[in-house]
Write a protein that holds these residues in place. Structure first.
Motif, PDB file in Angstrom:
ATOM      1  N   LYS A   1      -4.727   0.187  -1.244  1.00  0.00           N
ATOM      2  CA  LYS A   1      -5.151   1.508  -1.700  1.00  0.00           C
ATOM      3  C   LYS A   1      -6.632   1.486  -2.075  1.00  0.00           C
ATOM      4  O   LYS A   1      -7.374   2.423  -1.766  1.00  0.00           O
ATOM      5  CB  LYS A   1      -4.289   1.946  -2.889  1.00  0.00           C
TER       6      LYS A   1
ATOM      7  N   ASP B   1      -3.143   8.787  -6.341  1.00  0.00           N
ATOM      8  CA  ASP B   1      -2.378   7.763  -5.610  1.00  0.00           C
ATOM      9  C   ASP B   1      -2.790   6.355  -6.031  1.00  0.00           C
ATOM     10  O   ASP B   1      -1.949   5.459  -6.168  1.00  0.00           O
ATOM     11  CB  ASP B   1      -2.589   7.930  -4.104  1.00  0.00           C
TER      12      ASP B   1
ATOM     13  N   SER C   1      -1.334   5.649  -9.350  1.00  0.00           N
ATOM     14  CA  SER C   1       0.106   5.402  -9.209  1.00  0.00           C
ATOM     15  C   SER C   1       0.370   3.969  -8.782  1.00  0.00           C
ATOM     16  O   SER C   1       1.279   3.308  -9.306  1.00  0.00           O
ATOM     17  CB  SER C   1       0.712   6.371  -8.181  1.00  0.00           C
TER      18      SER C   1
END
Length: 578
Positions: free
Chosen positions: A493, A519, A522
């Protein structure tokens, strides 16, 4: 480093090494994350795009590409899927090295050079100087400012600009409204007449007028006091607007006055430019759709042939009495901006959507026929509290102001939450959610991830003092212990950030940054929570300095990426949560 751009280059190099015809068109070749993560780390359509040009079946071409790519040490496996898609799975060593990339780049991580040598003018807010900024203006201010920062991050030279609409009759109405407050400041029992601005925000302006002018205007006619009150009231309102913007973290480079266009010859020059291209003529427009013949009187006007550049109808630029229409100074203003920037972006409210085609037509005509103007529309914001819509303001009497919104939830919350929807989608701003400390509050969730990293680094300095916490040393650490799926998911990510930033800048969509940060947060929280259940996955391992160093490097790379993204959005990365 944009790993997807790098791997696209690797795929193109493999194509070049094959015995294929010269002059292949490769612009449509992509390398990007697959829709289904189970398919691998990178998917490429190269064989599908090139096969017809190469005179080969896509799958045969894909097999040849796969054979060459398998020799790349960064790539663990290459699979050919369906009719000829390539799915690449990258090595753990490759992913681990991305942590060091982020740490070495620091504040520059994710920056690109796509805008280098290009200038862009971003005009936003541009509210009439007749009242305080309200929630609708707030969304445009947040979006425009984040877009300007995003483009700077992508290498553009950016000018933030506010167009002051001070040339119309609304400024006369403002002056009359302020004069009524001036009379009240002198103790006169004056009712605010219908058609004037009734908001209490004009009370202090009336007091300032009294302090500045004394009782000089009280016995004067409107014809006498209006020329002095008009600029005084406009300047006072612009001071208020500047202060509101500053409280949101918005600072403009240029405030451009519409009034400055008149009497300078700029309007005449811009219209003359269009006339020299045969785009100005005298004519009579068809009646507007839905109008009955007796509702409309045909009259000859000076028209701009905007239909030559994609507009629905030609547009009047001069009235039958010889006065300029509102469109003429708009043309002149954009003519001026086209001399100052390579690209223009206007951020308009939803009520200005009808202006898009005519302004784009004018800019195309004034330029070289290319589309140098992008217009972004911000849709309306509905304020919700306790499940009900808020509509009224104590200060303005008709709307909730930007200042009231910031006072309620803070500038960081306003900015981030306003960017959790695409600009042209309607948006409900829920006060209760905005103040919640939970996963459902995106700004809290992202800031909490950053604060957790800062907390881990502080604890590491106390509990394992021999472990480094500075970026340079962490970047040089052995990262080979980062092998858990949760760790590698977080690395992947982080590695997406340069690509996400580039795409957001290309599409003029800063909301993509907010989505990405959520995101990323997360993925970080997921790994952190695994450590709560499994001590072996905690960032700090007092008995294993090497593992602690590697995980602190990963944590710090996460925080650095979050900080860079929040910087674009104009939101403060929290060191600890209050």
């Amino acid at each position: 480093m944009d790993i997807f751009a790098e791997l696209r280059g690797t795929v193109l190099a493999a194509l070049d090494a094959m015995d294929l015809p010269d002059g292949l068109k490769t612009d449509a070749v992509s390398a990007e994350p697959p829709r289904d993560a189970s398919h691998g780390d990178v998917a490429s359509n190269a064989a599908m795009v090139i096969a017809k040009q190469a005179g080969m079946k896509p799958r045969d071409l894909a097999e040849g590409l796969a054979a060459r790519l398998k020799d790349d040490p960064r790539i663990d496996t290459v699979d050919v899927a369906g009719p000829g898609f390539l799915n690449l799975r990258l090595s753990q060593e490759f992913w681990q090295s991305r942590v060091a990339d982020a740490l070495r780049a620091g504040e520059a991580y994710g920056r690109s050079d796509i805008g280098t040598g290009r200038s862009v003018n971003v005009e936003y807010v541009s509210a009439n100087p007749t009242g305080p900024l309200h929630v609708g203006h707030t969304r445009g201010a947040v979006f425009g400012d984040a877009l300007a920062s995003l483009l700077e991050y992508a290498g553009y030279t950016v000018t933030r600009e506010y167009y002051i609409n001070d040339g119309g009759s609304q400024v006369d109405t403002l002056a009359r409204s302020a004069f009524a407050r001036y009379q009240q400041a002198h103790g006169h029992d004056i009712e605010i007449a219908e058609g004037l601005y009734p908001g209490d925000y004009l009370v202090p302006i009336g007091e300032k007028m009294k302090a500045e002018f004394g009782d000089r205007f009280l016995d004067q006619t409107e014809e006498q006091w209006l020329p002095e009150v008009r600029p005084f009231a406009t300047d006072a309102m612009m001071d208020m607007i500047r202060a509101d913007l500053a409280s949101l973290g918005v600072v403009m480079d240029v405030f451009f006055s519409e009034k400055s266009l008149y009497g300078t010859g700029l309007i005449e020059k811009a219209i003359g430019e269009l006339d020299s291209k045969g785009l100005i003529y005298e004519g009579v427009l068809e009646p507007p759709k839905g109008k009955k013949p007796d509702d409309w009187e045909p009259r000859e006007q000076t028209l701009f042939k905007s239909t030559d550049y994609g507009d629905d109808v030609d547009r009047p630029i001069k009235k039958s009495n010889g006065d300029w229409t509102y469109f003429a100074p708009d043309i002149a203003y954009h003519y001026d901006k086209l001399q100052r920037a390579d690209e223009l972006i206007n951020v308009f409210g939803a009520d200005h959507s009808g202006y898009i085609k005519r302004m784009k037509a004018a800019c195309k005509a004034l330029g070289d026929g290319t589309d140098r103007l992008d217009i972004k529309i911000t849709q309306l914001v509905k304020l919700m509290k306790g499940g009900e819509e808020l509509k009224m303001s104590k200060r303005s009497g008709t709307f909730v102001t930007l200042a009231e919104l910031i006072e309620e939830v803070g500038a960081d919350v306003v900015r981030f939450v306003m960017l959790t929807r695409k600009n042209d989608a309607s948006f409900d701003f829920d006060f209760d959610k905005a103040l919640e400390q939970s996963k459902d509050n995106p700004v809290f969730y992202v800031q909490y991830a950053h604060a957790r990293v800062c907390s881990a680094l502080r604890r590491a300095a106390e509990e394992v003092p021999d472990v480094p916490t500075d970026d340079a040393t962490l970047a040089a650490a052995d990262l080979s212990s980062l092998t858990h799926p949760g760790e590698l998911a977080l690395v992947a990510k982080i590695a997406e950030w340069p690509r996400q930033m580039r795409q957001a800048a290309d599409s003029h969509e800063p909301h993509r940054v907010a989505f990405y940060l959520y995101d990323l947060a997360s993925a970080f929280h997921a790994l952190y929570n695994m450590g709560q259940k499994n001590p072996d996955l905690r960032f700090i391992q007092p008995e294993d300095a090497a593992a602690t160093t590697a995980r602190l490097a990963l944590a710090r790379a996460s925080a650095l990426t979050i900080s860079n993204g929040l910087g674009i959005l104009g939101v403060t990365p929290m060191q600890e949560m209050r």
